[in-house]
Design a protein around this motif. Structure first.
Motif, PDB file in Angstrom:
ATOM      1  N   MET A   1       0.848  -1.203   0.000  1.00 57.74           N
ATOM      2  CA  MET A   1       0.000   0.000   0.000  1.00 57.74           C
ATOM      3  C   MET A   1       0.879   1.247   0.000  1.00 57.74           C
ATOM      4  O   MET A   1       1.848   1.333   0.739  1.00 57.74           O
ATOM      5  CB  MET A   1      -0.907   0.000   1.241  1.00 57.74           C
ATOM      6  N   MET A   2       0.529   2.205  -0.867  1.00 57.88           N
ATOM      7  CA  MET A   2       1.258   3.469  -0.938  1.00 57.88           C
ATOM      8  C   MET A   2       1.121   4.239   0.378  1.00 57.88           C
ATOM      9  O   MET A   2       0.035   4.312   0.953  1.00 57.88           O
ATOM     10  CB  MET A   2       0.705   4.306  -2.089  1.00 57.88           C
ATOM     11  N   ASP A   3       2.227   4.801   0.837  1.00 54.62           N
ATOM     12  CA  ASP A   3       2.226   5.436   2.154  1.00 54.62           C
ATOM     13  C   ASP A   3       3.029   6.732   2.111  1.00 54.62           C
ATOM     14  O   ASP A   3       4.169   6.748   1.636  1.00 54.62           O
ATOM     15  CB  ASP A   3       2.840   4.473   3.183  1.00 54.62           C
ATOM     16  N   ILE A   4       2.410   7.815   2.576  1.00 59.35           N
ATOM     17  CA  ILE A   4       3.115   9.091   2.664  1.00 59.35           C
ATOM     18  C   ILE A   4       2.883   9.711   4.035  1.00 59.35           C
ATOM     19  O   ILE A   4       1.935   9.360   4.753  1.00 59.35           O
ATOM     20  CB  ILE A   4       2.668  10.105   1.585  1.00 59.35           C
ATOM     21  N   GLY A   5       3.771  10.634   4.389  1.00 55.51           N
ATOM     22  CA  GLY A   5       3.539  11.512   5.513  1.00 55.51           C
ATOM     23  C   GLY A   5       3.366  12.921   4.973  1.00 55.51           C
ATOM     24  O   GLY A   5       3.995  13.299   3.979  1.00 55.51           O
ATOM     25  N   THR A   6       2.480  13.702   5.583  1.00 53.19           N
ATOM     26  CA  THR A   6       2.322  15.104   5.184  1.00 53.19           C
ATOM     27  C   THR A   6       2.566  15.995   6.397  1.00 53.19           C
ATOM     28  O   THR A   6       2.207  15.654   7.528  1.00 53.19           O
ATOM     29  CB  THR A   6       0.927  15.402   4.607  1.00 53.19           C
ATOM     30  N   LEU A   7       3.186  17.137   6.131  1.00 46.94           N
ATOM     31  CA  LEU A   7       3.521  18.093   7.193  1.00 46.94           C
ATOM     32  C   LEU A   7       2.780  19.395   6.946  1.00 46.94           C
ATOM     33  O   LEU A   7       2.882  19.987   5.865  1.00 46.94           O
ATOM     34  CB  LEU A   7       5.024  18.339   7.213  1.00 46.94           C
ATOM     35  N   THR A   8       2.033  19.849   7.958  1.00 45.72           N
ATOM     36  CA  THR A   8       1.289  21.107   7.876  1.00 45.72           C
ATOM     37  C   THR A   8       1.606  21.933   9.126  1.00 45.72           C
ATOM     38  O   THR A   8       1.129  21.624  10.213  1.00 45.72           O
ATOM     39  CB  THR A   8      -0.231  20.852   7.794  1.00 45.72           C
ATOM     40  N   LEU A   9       2.420  22.952   8.957  1.00 40.48           N
ATOM     41  CA  LEU A   9       2.835  23.754  10.104  1.00 40.48           C
ATOM     42  C   LEU A   9       1.817  24.838  10.477  1.00 40.48           C
ATOM     43  O   LEU A   9       1.822  25.317  11.604  1.00 40.48           O
ATOM     44  CB  LEU A   9       4.187  24.414   9.814  1.00 40.48           C
ATOM     45  N   ASN A  10       0.969  25.228   9.523  1.00 42.93           N
ATOM     46  CA  ASN A  10      -0.025  26.257   9.802  1.00 42.93           C
ATOM     47  C   ASN A  10      -1.391  25.785   9.306  1.00 42.93           C
ATOM     48  O   ASN A  10      -1.962  26.359   8.373  1.00 42.93           O
ATOM     49  CB  ASN A  10       0.380  27.565   9.100  1.00 42.93           C
ATOM     50  N   PRO A  11      -1.928  24.723   9.926  1.00 51.11           N
ATOM     51  CA  PRO A  11      -3.191  24.158   9.453  1.00 51.11           C
ATOM     52  C   PRO A  11      -4.365  25.092   9.733  1.00 51.11           C
ATOM     53  O   PRO A  11      -4.238  26.092  10.436  1.00 51.11           O
ATOM     54  CB  PRO A  11      -3.307  22.860  10.262  1.00 51.11           C
ATOM     55  N   THR A  12      -5.507  24.733   9.173  1.00 57.92           N
ATOM     56  CA  THR A  12      -6.700  25.546   9.377  1.00 57.92           C
ATOM     57  C   THR A  12      -7.907  24.653   9.640  1.00 57.92           C
ATOM     58  O   THR A  12      -7.968  23.510   9.193  1.00 57.92           O
ATOM     59  CB  THR A  12      -7.018  26.408   8.133  1.00 57.92           C
ATOM     60  N   LEU A  13      -8.847  25.218  10.340  1.00 57.37           N
ATOM     61  CA  LEU A  13     -10.191  24.672  10.399  1.00 57.37           C
ATOM     62  C   LEU A  13     -10.956  25.441   9.321  1.00 57.37           C
ATOM     63  O   LEU A  13     -11.191  26.632   9.446  1.00 57.37           O
ATOM     64  CB  LEU A  13     -10.800  24.883  11.779  1.00 57.37           C
ATOM     65  N   ASP A  14     -11.284  24.774   8.227  1.00 60.74           N
ATOM     66  CA  ASP A  14     -11.883  25.437   7.062  1.00 60.74           C
ATOM     67  C   ASP A  14     -13.398  25.463   7.173  1.00 60.74           C
ATOM     68  O   ASP A  14     -14.037  24.424   7.345  1.00 60.74           O
ATOM     69  CB  ASP A  14     -11.483  24.719   5.772  1.00 60.74           C
ATOM     70  N   VAL A  15     -13.959  26.669   7.029  1.00 60.52           N
ATOM     71  CA  VAL A  15     -15.404  26.866   7.056  1.00 60.52           C
ATOM     72  C   VAL A  15     -15.836  27.375   5.686  1.00 60.52           C
ATOM     73  O   VAL A  15     -15.255  28.326   5.166  1.00 60.52           O
ATOM     74  CB  VAL A  15     -15.814  27.880   8.140  1.00 60.52           C
ATOM     75  N   ALA A  16     -16.848  26.760   5.102  1.00 59.78           N
ATOM     76  CA  ALA A  16     -17.391  27.213   3.824  1.00 59.78           C
ATOM     77  C   ALA A  16     -18.895  27.388   3.967  1.00 59.78           C
ATOM     78  O   ALA A  16     -19.569  26.607   4.650  1.00 59.78           O
ATOM     79  CB  ALA A  16     -17.085  26.204   2.718  1.00 59.78           C
ATOM     80  N   CYS A  17     -19.429  28.437   3.347  1.00 57.83           N
ATOM     81  CA  CYS A  17     -20.867  28.674   3.397  1.00 57.83           C
ATOM     82  C   CYS A  17     -21.298  29.508   2.194  1.00 57.83           C
ATOM     83  O   CYS A  17     -20.464  29.959   1.400  1.00 57.83           O
ATOM     84  CB  CYS A  17     -21.268  29.371   4.701  1.00 57.83           C
ATOM     85  N   GLU A  18     -22.604  29.714   2.059  1.00 62.23           N
ATOM     86  CA  GLU A  18     -23.160  30.523   0.978  1.00 62.23           C
ATOM     87  C   GLU A  18     -24.030  31.631   1.547  1.00 62.23           C
ATOM     88  O   GLU A  18     -24.726  31.429   2.549  1.00 62.23           O
ATOM     89  CB  GLU A  18     -24.034  29.656   0.054  1.00 62.23           C
TER      90      GLU A  18
END
Length: 308
Positions: free
Chosen positions: A1-18
Motif C-alpha cells: 500500500m502506498m504510504d506518505i507523511g504530510t507536514l502542515t505547520l499552519n493548518p486551518t479549520l476550514d469553514v465554507a458557506c453561501e
C-alpha cells in the motif's frame, strides 16, 4: 500500500458557506455550512487517501480550534500525529456569493510558534518512515525560514523522498538546502523565487530546467492556473494546457494537483504520467464547491480525457 507523511505547520479549520449577497455592516444569513480540516499538507493527505493511498498527518494543533481540527481529521479517517502548541489553530472562511457566483476567502495569519514547539516537530519527524514526506503550506510566525531545509535533511537521512510546496523565503531556503525530490510552486511563487518576470513559456521552461540542473531539486512542477502547468526535469521540460472545466471553487486545486502527482509516483508511474494525473486532479478540484477538494471519479475521468 502506498504510504506518505504530510507536514502542515499552519493548518486551518476550514469553514465554507453561501450567502445571497455580501453586504457591509449587515448580518448575512448563511446556508450550506461545511467544515473541513485544512492547510496544505492536510489537504494533500485528504486527496491522497481518496485516491486509494495511506497518509499520516503531522501538524501543529493548539487551543479549542486545534481540538476541533483533530476531530475533523478523525471524521475524515486520517491518521494523525499532532504536535501540541500553545497558540490557537487558525480558522479560514470561504463565502460563496450566490448572486454573482464570486467566492470570498478570509485566511488569518495563524499562531506564533515557540522554539520548543517547532523543535518538537523536527524530533517527531525524525521518527517518521514513509515513501514520501510532503511539506505543504506557509510557515507560521516564530518558525525559522530554513525549517523546510531542516526537514529535507531529515527526510533524506530516513530514506524518504521530500516534496515541497510553499512560497517566499521558506521555498527559497527549502530548495537552497538541496535534497528536494519534487517542488511545486505556482507561477507567481516561481517568479519570486528566481527573481524574474518570465514573460513567456520559453523563459519559464528555461528557468525551471536551470534550477533542476543545479541539483537542488530533482523535479519541478510549476502550476499556472488557467494556463496549465509545466514540469521540468534534468532531461528538459513538458508543458501542458489546462483542462477546461466549470469553476465552482479555487480552494485546494494546487494541493489536489500535488496529491495526485505524488500518488501516481508512489504507484511507480513515470513522472510525465504522474504530471498529467496531477493536472487532472487540479481541474477536478475546481469542480467542487467550498473546501471539498477533488473527487476520485472526476480525477480519473479528466485524466482519461487528457490521455485520449
Amino acid at each position: 500500500m502506498m504510504d506518505i507523511g504530510t507536514l502542515t505547520l499552519n493548518p486551518t479549520l476550514d469553514v465554507a458557506c453561501e450567502v445571497e449577497q455580501v453586504i457591509p455592516m449587515r448580518k448575512m444569513r448563511a446556508r450550506n455550512e461545511h467544515y473541513d480540516p485544512g492547510g496544505g499538507g492536510i489537504n494533500v493527505a485528504r486527496v491522497f487517501v481518496r485516491l486509494g493511498g495511506n497518509a499520516r498527518c503531522y501538524y501543529l494543533s493548539g487551543g479549542a480550534t486545534g481540538i476541533a481540527l483533530d476531530g475533523l481529521l478523525d471524521l475524515h479517517q486520517l491518521v494523525r500525529s499532532p504536535i501540541r502548541i500553545a497558540g490557537e489553530t487558525r480558522v479560514s472562511t470561504a463565502v460563496h456569493e450566490r448572486s454573482t457566483g464570486q467566492e470570498f476567502r478570509f485566511v488569518p495569519g495563524g499562531p506564533e510558534v515557540k522554539e520548543a514547539e517547532w523543535r518538537e516537530c523536527l524530533s517527531k519527524l525524525g521518527q517518521a518512515r514513509h515513501d514520501f514526506l510532503v511539506a505543504s503550506g506557509s510557515l507560521p510566525r516564530g518558525v525559522p525560514t530554513n525549517f523546510y531545509a531542516q526537514v529535507a535533511a531529515i527526510a533524506a537521512e530516513n530514506g524518504m523522498r521530500f516534496v515541497l510546496d510553499t512560497s517566499g523565503e521558506a521555498l527559497a531556503q527549502g530548495i537552497a538546502g538541496g535534497k528536494v525530490f519534487l517542488a511545486k510552486p505556482s507561477l507567481g511563487e516561481f517568479r519570486a523565487l528566481v527573481g524574474g518576470d518570465l514573460p513567456d513559456d520559453t523563459a519559464i521552461a528555461e528557468a525551471a530546467t536551470d534550477l533542476v540542473r543545479s541539483g537542488k531539486v530533482e523535479y519541478l512542477a510549476v502550476t499556472m492556473a488557467e494556463r496549465g502547468a509545466l514540469l521540468a526535469s534534468a532531461g528538459g521540460s513538458l508543458r501542458l494546457p489546462a483542462i477546461t472545466v466549470q469553476t465552482k471553487s479555487a480552494v485546494g486545486a494546487g494541493d489536489s494537483f500535488l496529491a495526485a502527482m505524488v500518488h501516481a509516483l508512489s504507484s511507480g508511474k513515470p513522472v510525465d504520467e504522474a504530471f498529467r494525473f496531477g493536472l487532472a486532479a487540479g481541474a477536478a478540484a475546481v469542480l467542487t464547491p467550498g473546501t471539498d477538494l477533488c473527487r476520485a471519479d472526476d480525477v480519473k475521468r479528466l485524466f482519461n480525457r487528457l490521455s485520449s
